[in-house]
Structure formats: structure tokens, C-alpha cells
Design an enzyme around this catalytic site. Sequence first.
Site, mmCIF file in Angstrom:
data_model
loop_
_atom_site.group_PDB
_atom_site.id
_atom_site.type_symbol
_atom_site.label_atom_id
_atom_site.label_comp_id
_atom_site.label_asym_id
_atom_site.label_seq_id
_atom_site.Cartn_x
_atom_site.Cartn_y
_atom_site.Cartn_z
ATOM 1 C CG ASP A 91 62.051 61.183 43.279
ATOM 2 O OD1 ASP A 91 61.737 62.319 43.651
ATOM 3 O OD2 ASP A 91 61.603 60.660 42.249
ATOM 4 C CG ASP A 263 60.329 54.022 42.187
ATOM 5 O OD1 ASP A 263 59.808 54.877 41.439
ATOM 6 O OD2 ASP A 263 61.562 53.844 42.233
ATOM 7 C CB CYS A 301 43.137 39.108 40.067
ATOM 8 S SG CYS A 301 43.441 40.623 41.008
ATOM 9 C CB CYS A 303 42.092 43.354 42.941
ATOM 10 S SG CYS A 303 41.407 43.532 41.273
ATOM 11 C CB CYS A 306 39.440 40.689 39.608
ATOM 12 S SG CYS A 306 40.684 41.209 38.401
ATOM 13 C CG HIS A 332 43.693 44.357 37.843
ATOM 14 N ND1 HIS A 332 43.484 43.094 38.339
ATOM 15 C CD2 HIS A 332 44.606 44.217 36.825
ATOM 16 C CE1 HIS A 332 44.207 42.218 37.650
ATOM 17 N NE2 HIS A 332 44.893 42.874 36.722
#
Length: 372
Positions: A91, A263, A301, A303, A306, A332
Site C-alpha cells: 500500500d 486484506d 478445520c 490446518c 487443528c 489457524h
Amino acid sequence: MDFKLLKKDKFCGARLGIVTTSRGEIQTPIFMPVATHGAMKPLTPAQINETGAQIILSNTYHLHLQPGEGLVKKAGGLHKFMAWDKPILTDSGGFQVFSLPNKRITEEGVFFRHEISGEEIFLDPASATRIQQDLGADIIMAFDECIPYPCERSYAESSTKKTIRWLKECQKAMTDNGQALFGIVQGSVYEDLREMCAKEMRKLDLPGYAIGGVSVGEGLELLKKVVGWTAPHLPEDKPRYLMGVGLPEDILESVERGIDMFDCVIPTRYARSATLFTRRGKIRLTNKNYKRDFYPIDPSCDCYTCKNFTRAYLHHLFVANEVISAVLSAIHNVHFYLKMMEEIREAIKRDCFVEYKNKFLAEYLGESKRKA
């Protein structure tokens, strides 16, 4: 950079697309995790990659102050400096500069004080563009004036016209090095100003367009209105980026209105304070109820966190003030967001995004809250 619109959902404005850069493809709609200082708190680039991130965002203002764009350029650019080989968006620093106290805004740019040394710094469209070019990001943002909320219409109008002038100056400052410059549509909560700004920026035929000034405290209902006013005036064949947004409900409502890129620092910031996202809403793992809870953060989940750890273990880590608590939680949360974006893309493919959104929010917010 190239953008291809693959399809639109038959029943709403949700879009499926692909952004192609020299460092890889980005499937849209996409969420971009934020690595403010060229690092994502508290994850390594390898861990970010494992969450499924396709592109990350870094902050021009902070990198200009430390370590400085000259050093980053000498190191071979931001990608090499931080060991990230996928696309990066920077940005312009406008949001950060305009949120500072005691700044002085002129028609040419902004004067502000260095956070540490107190030295006066001047940032204008040309210098913001040069800094980003030195950093070497794939997508760079025009320097704009981020309008506070609320504000008088007269201020919003003069500020929006200034943002358009500054965008033209950013274009003039660009050198041909393969970077893509996105303009930022401003206009506060005034529909005619948003339309005017979008139409003026369309004339410049930019590689992409962003909507700014919608994460400054206006709330979800006004956000939906602003995006609904603005998106129809942006080119269909260019990516649309909603800056600084946000929560899952913000993203879902904005995808429905035709936004492609998002974002926000929320996933990692919330993770560091023990707030975790699940399909049934947010949970706070420092709550004593989780001391003996041997379920994963989110049973649905897949991930790394998890699959390997329980809520009880994460609770223990936070209570013990272990650094790894933030690491596992950030893995996560970022995965949660990127998995949601993957599901969004699949729903658009099948022309059932609205059904997906309603089902997600009914589970995530609770049926009564969603209808209220």
C-alpha cells in the site's frame, strides 16, 4: 500483470477471476494476509505459504521508516529480503500517514514526524511511488488522502478531487519495471462522489482499482452501500480491491457486490490476543471454559494447529505466555480465511454464492443475529 474474468455468479455480482503476475497466479476472490514490516506476526514465510496464501501485503510507510527502501533495494528487493517468492502488494502508506496526529496536509503531499527520531518527513505521490518501486512489489498503490468518517461533504469533495490529481502524479512517476499501479476510489459515504471518482479513474485505464476509506469506523451497513455504489462503475475486466476489510461477514457481503481482493490485519492480530475464528463464530481461548476442552479449535478445520493441538493446550500456552500460542493461533486464523475464500470461489463456480453466504453466516453469526 494481467487479469482474466472467468465467470460471474448468475444470481449476484460475485466474480471468479485470475490475476497473473511474473511471480505466479492469484485466484480471485482472494484474501491477502498482511506482513506490515515485511514480516507477518508471528509466522515465517514457510508457515504463511502452508496456509495457502497466494499473495501478501506489506506497508510502504513502515518499511520507509525502517529499514528504508534503499536498503531493501540493495538487498535485491522485498521478495528476496524476506524470502517470499509469491506476489506482494504494497500500500502507499496513505492510510497510516493520515491516521497520524499532527500531520500537515497540503495540495502537494503530507508532512509528518518520524515516530522515533521526530524528524519531519514529507510524502507526496511521486515519492510514495518511488519508494514502492524500490521495494519491488508486484502491485503498488497510488498515494491517496484517506478521508476520515464522519466528515463534511465539502471536505470529502475537495479531498476526493485531490486523490484523483495525486493518482495522475503517481502515473507520471512510474517507470516501466513490470509493476502494476492501482488507483484508490475515495468519496467517503457520498454516492455521487464515489461515482465521480470511479469514473475519473476509469479514464486512466489502470491495471486495477481499489475502494478505500471503508474501514474507518462506518460499520457494515454503510460499507455495503459504499461498495454497492462504487463497484458498478469500475471496469469489469480489471481486478477490484477493497482495502482493509475485514471480518468474514464484511468479505462475504462485498464478494456478493463484485469485489475480488481483500486484506486485513484481523486474522493475525486477533490470534495474538487469543481470539480464534471457527465456523460457529469467534472464541476466546483464554476463557477458563477451555482449560479442559480437548477438541480442536474448529473440528471442521484441517490446518496444522487443528490437526495436532486442542483448545486446552492453546489455553495453557496463552496462560503460560508462551510465544508459540500466537504462532499456532495465527496459523489457524489465516488458514480459516483462506479456506473460506477457496469455498467462496467454488460456490461462484456453481452459481450458488448467495446460498453459500447465507448458510455460512447463519452458522457463523447465529440465525437470529444474521436476520436482525
